[in-house]
Write an enzyme that holds these catalytic residues in place. Sequence first.
Site, PDB file in Angstrom:
ATOM      1  N   GLY A  13       0.937  -1.433  -0.574  1.00  0.00           N
ATOM      2  CA  GLY A  13      -0.179  -0.125   0.372  1.00  0.00           C
ATOM      3  C   GLY A  13       1.223   0.843   0.230  1.00  0.00           C
ATOM      4  O   GLY A  13       2.174   1.073   1.168  1.00  0.00           O
TER       5      GLY A  13
ATOM      6  N   THR B 218       4.832   1.550   6.812  1.00  0.00           N
ATOM      7  CA  THR B 218       3.316   0.734   6.684  1.00  0.00           C
ATOM      8  C   THR B 218       2.327   1.767   7.787  1.00  0.00           C
ATOM      9  O   THR B 218       3.105   1.765   8.919  1.00  0.00           O
ATOM     10  CB  THR B 218       3.036  -0.622   6.676  1.00  0.00           C
ATOM     11  OG1 THR B 218       1.624  -1.022   7.077  1.00  0.00           O
ATOM     12  CG2 THR B 218       3.762  -1.107   9.062  1.00  0.00           C
TER      13      THR B 218
ATOM     14  N   ASP C 219       0.496   0.293   9.072  1.00  0.00           N
ATOM     15  CA  ASP C 219      -0.351  -0.096  10.157  1.00  0.00           C
ATOM     16  C   ASP C 219       1.250  -0.412  11.378  1.00  0.00           C
ATOM     17  O   ASP C 219       0.285  -0.566  12.323  1.00  0.00           O
ATOM     18  CB  ASP C 219      -0.623  -1.645   9.956  1.00  0.00           C
ATOM     19  CG  ASP C 219      -1.627  -1.234   8.523  1.00  0.00           C
ATOM     20  OD1 ASP C 219      -2.165  -0.555   8.339  1.00  0.00           O
ATOM     21  OD2 ASP C 219      -1.522  -2.848   7.306  1.00  0.00           O
TER      22      ASP C 219
ATOM     23  N   MET D  48      -8.146   2.483   9.770  1.00  0.00           N
ATOM     24  CA  MET D  48      -7.371   0.626   9.318  1.00  0.00           C
ATOM     25  C   MET D  48      -6.220   0.047  10.326  1.00  0.00           C
ATOM     26  O   MET D  48      -6.291   0.899  11.280  1.00  0.00           O
ATOM     27  CB  MET D  48      -6.463   1.286   8.037  1.00  0.00           C
ATOM     28  CG  MET D  48      -7.001   1.433   6.542  1.00  0.00           C
ATOM     29  SD  MET D  48      -6.106   2.065   4.812  1.00  0.00           S
ATOM     30  CE  MET D  48      -7.087   1.743   3.956  1.00  0.00           C
TER      31      MET D  48
ATOM     32  N   GLN E 262      -6.508   7.816   4.480  1.00  0.00           N
ATOM     33  CA  GLN E 262      -5.299   7.727   6.017  1.00  0.00           C
ATOM     34  C   GLN E 262      -4.400   7.248   5.803  1.00  0.00           C
ATOM     35  O   GLN E 262      -3.173   7.448   6.089  1.00  0.00           O
ATOM     36  CB  GLN E 262      -5.939   6.455   7.234  1.00  0.00           C
ATOM     37  CG  GLN E 262      -6.978   6.890   8.121  1.00  0.00           C
ATOM     38  CD  GLN E 262      -7.724   5.657   8.009  1.00  0.00           C
ATOM     39  OE1 GLN E 262      -7.022   4.087   9.369  1.00  0.00           O
ATOM     40  NE2 GLN E 262      -8.026   4.613   7.706  1.00  0.00           N
TER      41      GLN E 262
HETATM   42  O1  F6P Z   1      -1.213  -2.043   4.756  1.00  0.00           O
HETATM   43  C1  F6P Z   1      -1.771  -1.178   4.971  1.00  0.00           C
HETATM   44  C2  F6P Z   1      -2.992  -0.747   4.465  1.00  0.00           C
HETATM   45  O2  F6P Z   1      -4.151  -0.114   5.108  1.00  0.00           O
HETATM   46  C3  F6P Z   1      -4.409  -1.979   5.976  1.00  0.00           C
HETATM   47  O3  F6P Z   1      -4.575  -1.015   6.288  1.00  0.00           O
HETATM   48  C4  F6P Z   1      -5.548  -2.104   4.976  1.00  0.00           C
HETATM   49  O4  F6P Z   1      -5.922  -3.594   5.128  1.00  0.00           O
HETATM   50  C5  F6P Z   1      -4.880  -2.319   3.330  1.00  0.00           C
HETATM   51  O5  F6P Z   1      -3.438  -1.468   3.693  1.00  0.00           O
HETATM   52  C6  F6P Z   1      -5.498  -1.827   2.367  1.00  0.00           C
HETATM   53  O6  F6P Z   1      -5.333  -1.914   0.876  1.00  0.00           O
HETATM   54  P1  F6P Z   1      -5.497  -1.125  -0.326  1.00  0.00           P
HETATM   55  O7  F6P Z   1      -5.522   0.015  -0.790  1.00  0.00           O
HETATM   56  O8  F6P Z   1      -5.620  -2.940  -1.104  1.00  0.00           O
HETATM   57  O9  F6P Z   1      -7.407  -1.673  -0.014  1.00  0.00           O
END
Ligand code: F6P
Length: 363
Positions: free
Chosen positions: A27, A142, A144, A186, A295
Amino acid sequence: MGRKLRVGSTPTFGTHGMRVGILTGGGDCPGLNAVIRAVARRSQVRGDEVVGIRSGWRGLVDGWFEPLGPREISGLLPRGGTILGTSRTNPYKVEGGVDRVLESFRAEGLDALVAVGGEDTLGVGARLFEETGFPVVGVPKTIDNDLSATDYTFGFDTAVWICTEAIDRLHTTAESHNRVMVVEVMGRHTGWIAVMSGIAGGADVILIPEQPITVEQACREIQHRHERGKDFSIVVVSEGYELTYESGEQRLVTQEPATDEFGHVRLGGVGHALGADIEERTGYETRVTVLGHVQRGGSPTPRDRVLASRFGLKAADLVAEGSFGRMAALHGDEIVDVSLAEATAELKTVPEDWYEVAKAFFG
Ligand code: F6P
């Protein structure tokens, strides 16, 4: 069986004239461009050449390269997203993917790779290093904040800042309308964003995957607030929280059953399910806000710009020393290096004592 890496020439680390590739995977995240800038600046000063690889590991599978000279890295520090693009491609899940990575790396005349990513992107780097000796160095990214072996990843501070600001704004509506406001944030497997922004924003209940309190307990906290004259509440829920009931029932809310190449389901929607449940059980009017990709968007905070810059410089130094299979990491206030294998072995979850801090303000 491990594959042997066949690079065109054997670089002498510590001297200049290397060709250093850089990719960003997973991401997007505020601070990625600041890392690219720092890696390029430090490498260029040494006399090394930096090559951008497009779209994460996809770019090495398919040979998508672009120059990263002084002009390309100008103005990058405050820019969100990644100028290199990103993907969730896993070369181990693509037909002939690993051989194609090794071949395009060799054909482009690269001597080293800086991989900027989270558990998935860096997990591929760790495995390539272990199986083939692939000359890779990692940078932990990340929102996260769930990577082990580093206190913080860059991007997390920005995400927490965005969520905190949103919670502050939602407070005014909660208070004016006497409502329960549920905010879904998230954090795929961990509740770091929920806990930190919830504490910072003064949330009355926080629900995270690691410490799943029940929906009934959450409702009791809200009711307790009403009994002591607070007729509005802020509930922060992490997208990975499984709706948990006193009956023992648990339910993970996903957007679709399909998984990505790393086996992750798409999360999102728990906030709406929880909000409906709260309204029905308490009788209090409830509204739900899903912050989603907001976010991850936009400019990094000063803290993330600084952290990303320090990580980028460290990664370039690790490359120059020939210290491969390592990752830049933050320990306390020090930038150190740790093994990629250690960093990707398991996720860093929210420990109980952090959740205790949040719980002290519930109800
Ligand atoms: O790992 C980062 C993150 O934003 C997570 O918090 C979330 O679950 C995921 O990526 C969302 O992914 P995408 O951008 O592929 O929807």
